[in-house]
Scaffold this motif. Sequence first.
Motif, PDB file in Angstrom:
ATOM      1  N   LEU A 139      48.483 -23.104  -8.262  1.00 47.15           N
ATOM      2  CA  LEU A 139      47.189 -23.156  -6.906  1.00 47.15           C
ATOM      3  C   LEU A 139      47.248 -23.089  -6.190  1.00 47.15           C
ATOM      4  CD1 LEU A 139      46.180 -26.577  -9.052  1.00 47.15           C
ATOM      5  CD2 LEU A 139      44.839 -24.338  -9.495  1.00 47.15           C
ATOM      6  N   LEU A 140      48.774 -22.829  -5.677  1.00 47.16           N
ATOM      7  CA  LEU A 140      49.120 -22.929  -3.995  1.00 47.16           C
ATOM      8  C   LEU A 140      48.749 -21.686  -3.994  1.00 47.16           C
ATOM      9  CD1 LEU A 140      52.071 -25.328  -3.597  1.00 47.16           C
ATOM     10  CD2 LEU A 140      49.284 -25.456  -2.123  1.00 47.16           C
ATOM     11  N   ALA A 141      49.086 -21.070  -4.610  1.00 44.66           N
ATOM     12  CA  ALA A 141      48.943 -19.133  -4.240  1.00 44.66           C
ATOM     13  C   ALA A 141      47.880 -18.591  -4.890  1.00 44.66           C
ATOM     14  CB  ALA A 141      50.361 -18.422  -6.033  1.00 44.66           C
ATOM     15  N   GLU A 142      47.216 -19.462  -5.142  1.00 38.95           N
ATOM     16  CA  GLU A 142      45.791 -18.855  -5.918  1.00 38.95           C
ATOM     17  C   GLU A 142      44.355 -19.018  -4.471  1.00 38.95           C
ATOM     18  OE1 GLU A 142      44.418 -20.694  -9.576  1.00 38.95           O
ATOM     19  OE2 GLU A 142      45.709 -18.714 -10.315  1.00 38.95           O
ATOM     20  N   ASP A 143      45.067 -20.238  -3.534  1.00 36.85           N
ATOM     21  CA  ASP A 143      44.743 -20.761  -2.517  1.00 36.85           C
ATOM     22  C   ASP A 143      44.215 -20.272  -1.207  1.00 36.85           C
ATOM     23  OD1 ASP A 143      43.930 -22.603  -0.357  1.00 36.85           O
ATOM     24  OD2 ASP A 143      42.937 -24.007  -1.803  1.00 36.85           O
ATOM     25  N   GLU A 144      44.223 -19.550  -0.458  1.00 42.33           N
ATOM     26  CA  GLU A 144      43.942 -18.634   0.800  1.00 42.33           C
ATOM     27  C   GLU A 144      44.516 -19.110   1.487  1.00 42.33           C
ATOM     28  OE1 GLU A 144      40.551 -15.881   2.086  1.00 42.33           O
ATOM     29  OE2 GLU A 144      40.358 -15.378   0.099  1.00 42.33           O
ATOM     30  N   TYR A 145      43.746 -20.564   2.200  1.00 45.53           N
ATOM     31  CA  TYR A 145      44.251 -21.833   3.087  1.00 45.53           C
ATOM     32  C   TYR A 145      45.561 -21.850   3.356  1.00 45.53           C
ATOM     33  CZ  TYR A 145      44.957 -25.331   6.441  1.00 45.53           C
ATOM     34  OH  TYR A 145      45.155 -26.638   7.427  1.00 45.53           O
ATOM     35  N   ALA A 146      46.089 -22.988   1.981  1.00 41.90           N
ATOM     36  CA  ALA A 146      47.265 -22.780   1.457  1.00 41.90           C
ATOM     37  C   ALA A 146      47.846 -21.883   2.135  1.00 41.90           C
ATOM     38  CB  ALA A 146      47.604 -23.149  -0.167  1.00 41.90           C
ATOM     39  N   CYS A 147      48.209 -20.725   0.655  1.00 38.99           N
ATOM     40  CA  CYS A 147      48.856 -19.298   2.150  1.00 38.99           C
ATOM     41  C   CYS A 147      48.637 -19.170   2.958  1.00 38.99           C
ATOM     42  CB  CYS A 147      48.511 -18.184   1.074  1.00 38.99           C
ATOM     43  SG  CYS A 147      48.511 -18.609  -1.189  1.00 38.99           S
ATOM     44  N   SER A 148      48.133 -19.406   3.649  1.00 34.57           N
ATOM     45  CA  SER A 148      48.070 -19.063   5.249  1.00 34.57           C
ATOM     46  C   SER A 148      49.138 -20.672   5.881  1.00 34.57           C
ATOM     47  CB  SER A 148      46.597 -19.172   5.245  1.00 34.57           C
ATOM     48  OG  SER A 148      46.793 -19.629   6.914  1.00 34.57           O
ATOM     49  N   VAL A 149      48.651 -21.590   5.674  1.00 35.18           N
ATOM     50  CA  VAL A 149      48.689 -22.360   6.314  1.00 35.18           C
ATOM     51  C   VAL A 149      51.216 -22.721   6.119  1.00 35.18           C
ATOM     52  CG1 VAL A 149      49.726 -25.195   6.334  1.00 35.18           C
ATOM     53  CG2 VAL A 149      47.295 -24.054   6.439  1.00 35.18           C
ATOM     54  N   ILE A 150      51.297 -22.300   4.369  1.00 33.66           N
ATOM     55  CA  ILE A 150      53.040 -22.070   4.029  1.00 33.66           C
ATOM     56  C   ILE A 150      53.346 -20.619   4.650  1.00 33.66           C
ATOM     57  CG2 ILE A 150      54.002 -21.368   1.968  1.00 33.66           C
ATOM     58  CD1 ILE A 150      52.374 -22.398   0.318  1.00 33.66           C
ATOM     59  N   GLY A 151      52.264 -19.850   5.109  1.00 28.10           N
ATOM     60  CA  GLY A 151      52.870 -18.072   5.803  1.00 28.10           C
ATOM     61  C   GLY A 151      53.144 -19.286   7.272  1.00 28.10           C
ATOM     62  N   GLU A 152      52.107 -19.420   7.823  1.00 26.99           N
ATOM     63  CA  GLU A 152      52.756 -20.184   9.075  1.00 26.99           C
ATOM     64  C   GLU A 152      53.809 -20.916   9.173  1.00 26.99           C
ATOM     65  OE1 GLU A 152      49.748 -22.917  12.841  1.00 26.99           O
ATOM     66  OE2 GLU A 152      48.935 -21.646  10.720  1.00 26.99           O
ATOM     67  N   LEU A 153      53.828 -21.641   8.819  1.00 28.02           N
ATOM     68  CA  LEU A 153      54.834 -22.226   8.887  1.00 28.02           C
ATOM     69  C   LEU A 153      56.221 -22.092   8.400  1.00 28.02           C
ATOM     70  CD1 LEU A 153      56.275 -25.501   8.604  1.00 28.02           C
ATOM     71  CD2 LEU A 153      56.451 -25.076   6.005  1.00 28.02           C
ATOM     72  N   ILE A 154      56.335 -21.085   7.475  1.00 28.46           N
ATOM     73  CA  ILE A 154      57.255 -20.426   7.741  1.00 28.46           C
ATOM     74  C   ILE A 154      57.530 -19.046   9.053  1.00 28.46           C
ATOM     75  CG2 ILE A 154      58.948 -18.006   6.099  1.00 28.46           C
ATOM     76  CD1 ILE A 154      56.661 -18.891   3.513  1.00 28.46           C
ATOM     77  N   TYR A 156      56.646 -19.224  12.285  1.00 27.90           N
ATOM     78  CA  TYR A 156      56.861 -20.130  13.260  1.00 27.90           C
ATOM     79  C   TYR A 156      58.439 -20.758  12.901  1.00 27.90           C
ATOM     80  CZ  TYR A 156      52.398 -18.697  15.444  1.00 27.90           C
ATOM     81  OH  TYR A 156      51.979 -17.911  15.963  1.00 27.90           O
ATOM     82  N   ASP A 157      58.614 -21.016  11.383  1.00 26.55           N
ATOM     83  CA  ASP A 157      59.949 -21.567  11.496  1.00 26.55           C
ATOM     84  C   ASP A 157      61.453 -19.961  11.831  1.00 26.55           C
ATOM     85  OD1 ASP A 157      63.059 -22.271  10.070  1.00 26.55           O
ATOM     86  OD2 ASP A 157      61.802 -24.623  10.110  1.00 26.55           O
ATOM     87  N   ASP A 158      62.501 -20.427  12.691  1.00 27.81           N
ATOM     88  CA  ASP A 158      63.205 -19.134  12.944  1.00 27.81           C
ATOM     89  C   ASP A 158      64.371 -19.409  10.987  1.00 27.81           C
ATOM     90  OD1 ASP A 158      62.644 -17.886  15.062  1.00 27.81           O
ATOM     91  OD2 ASP A 158      63.990 -18.902  16.170  1.00 27.81           O
ATOM     92  N   GLU A 159      64.666 -20.120  10.707  1.00 34.61           N
ATOM     93  CA  GLU A 159      65.724 -20.395   9.656  1.00 34.61           C
ATOM     94  C   GLU A 159      64.557 -20.002   8.375  1.00 34.61           C
ATOM     95  OE1 GLU A 159      67.801 -23.740   7.538  1.00 34.61           O
ATOM     96  OE2 GLU A 159      68.210 -23.953   9.202  1.00 34.61           O
ATOM     97  N   LEU A 160      63.582 -20.209   8.576  1.00 28.24           N
ATOM     98  CA  LEU A 160      63.100 -20.373   7.330  1.00 28.24           C
ATOM     99  C   LEU A 160      62.547 -18.726   7.192  1.00 28.24           C
ATOM    100  CD1 LEU A 160      60.653 -23.049   6.680  1.00 28.24           C
ATOM    101  CD2 LEU A 160      62.006 -22.059   4.577  1.00 28.24           C
ATOM    102  N   TYR A 161      62.160 -17.878   8.732  1.00 28.46           N
ATOM    103  CA  TYR A 161      61.588 -16.259   8.314  1.00 28.46           C
ATOM    104  C   TYR A 161      62.967 -15.356   8.296  1.00 28.46           C
ATOM    105  CZ  TYR A 161      59.542 -12.046   9.883  1.00 28.46           C
ATOM    106  OH  TYR A 161      58.695 -11.886   9.264  1.00 28.46           O
ATOM    107  N   ASN A 162      63.910 -15.913   8.192  1.00 30.03           N
ATOM    108  CA  ASN A 162      65.337 -15.337   7.992  1.00 30.03           C
ATOM    109  C   ASN A 162      65.165 -15.253   6.960  1.00 30.03           C
ATOM    110  OD1 ASN A 162      64.940 -14.204  11.505  1.00 30.03           O
ATOM    111  ND2 ASN A 162      66.903 -16.111  11.017  1.00 30.03           N
ATOM    112  N   ALA A 163      65.238 -16.082   6.351  1.00 32.57           N
ATOM    113  CA  ALA A 163      65.338 -16.410   4.697  1.00 32.57           C
ATOM    114  C   ALA A 163      64.074 -15.858   4.460  1.00 32.57           C
ATOM    115  CB  ALA A 163      65.383 -17.812   3.962  1.00 32.57           C
ATOM    116  N   PHE A 164      62.942 -15.872   4.196  1.00 33.42           N
ATOM    117  CA  PHE A 164      62.167 -14.856   3.781  1.00 33.42           C
ATOM    118  C   PHE A 164      62.524 -13.300   3.772  1.00 33.42           C
ATOM    119  CE2 PHE A 164      58.330 -13.019   4.751  1.00 33.42           C
ATOM    120  CZ  PHE A 164      57.298 -12.714   3.338  1.00 33.42           C
TER     121      PHE A 164
END
Length: 182
Positions: A139-154, A156-164
């Motif tokens: 459901l989260l993957a199908e929701d544009e807003y949820a994907c946007s919020v998760i993407g933004e979280l990743i 702006y977080d250096d550790e998560l972005y490097n892992a991504f």
Amino acid sequence: MDENYTIDDAVEVLKATVARKADEIAALEKRMNRLRKEDSRAKTQELIDYLRADRTAYITVIADMTEDDSILEGLDLDSENTVECPTLYDQYINGLDADSLENEQDAEEIRAEYCDEVVELMCQGIGEMALSSKKLMKLLAEDEYACSVIGELIFYDDELYNAFRKITEAKAEKKAKKKKKD
């Protein structure tokens, strides 16, 4: 919660606020008996209702902080009526002595920070449960807003972005190798 306070210190500040508000409510009720104008009586009643609701809110925070639900007995916690800030509130605040005003400000800050922490912990728990549910992940993957919020979280977080980046690069490499074999 504010680093300047231990839980015990915070509870003491909140208890002092609850006691002060009880005294203020009693004084307002006594004064209201002497008021003759209906408008003055209505405004004073608004302030009393507000102070009661505020006092109840502080008591619920104390009960949560101390894990003592017995102090909630006799309180109207099911009321769905929202109590608006009364017209006399500014006059009430301006009428507080220096110690009471400081107590009011400290108590408001403690309550706000504590409630923020509680909401943060609830959201963390919801997030953990959501990440462990295949249905919710879909459901989260199908929701544009949820994907946007998760993407933004990743993002702006250096550790998560490097892992991504590492994960997506490894995935791209694997795909390229498989394509070469074919």
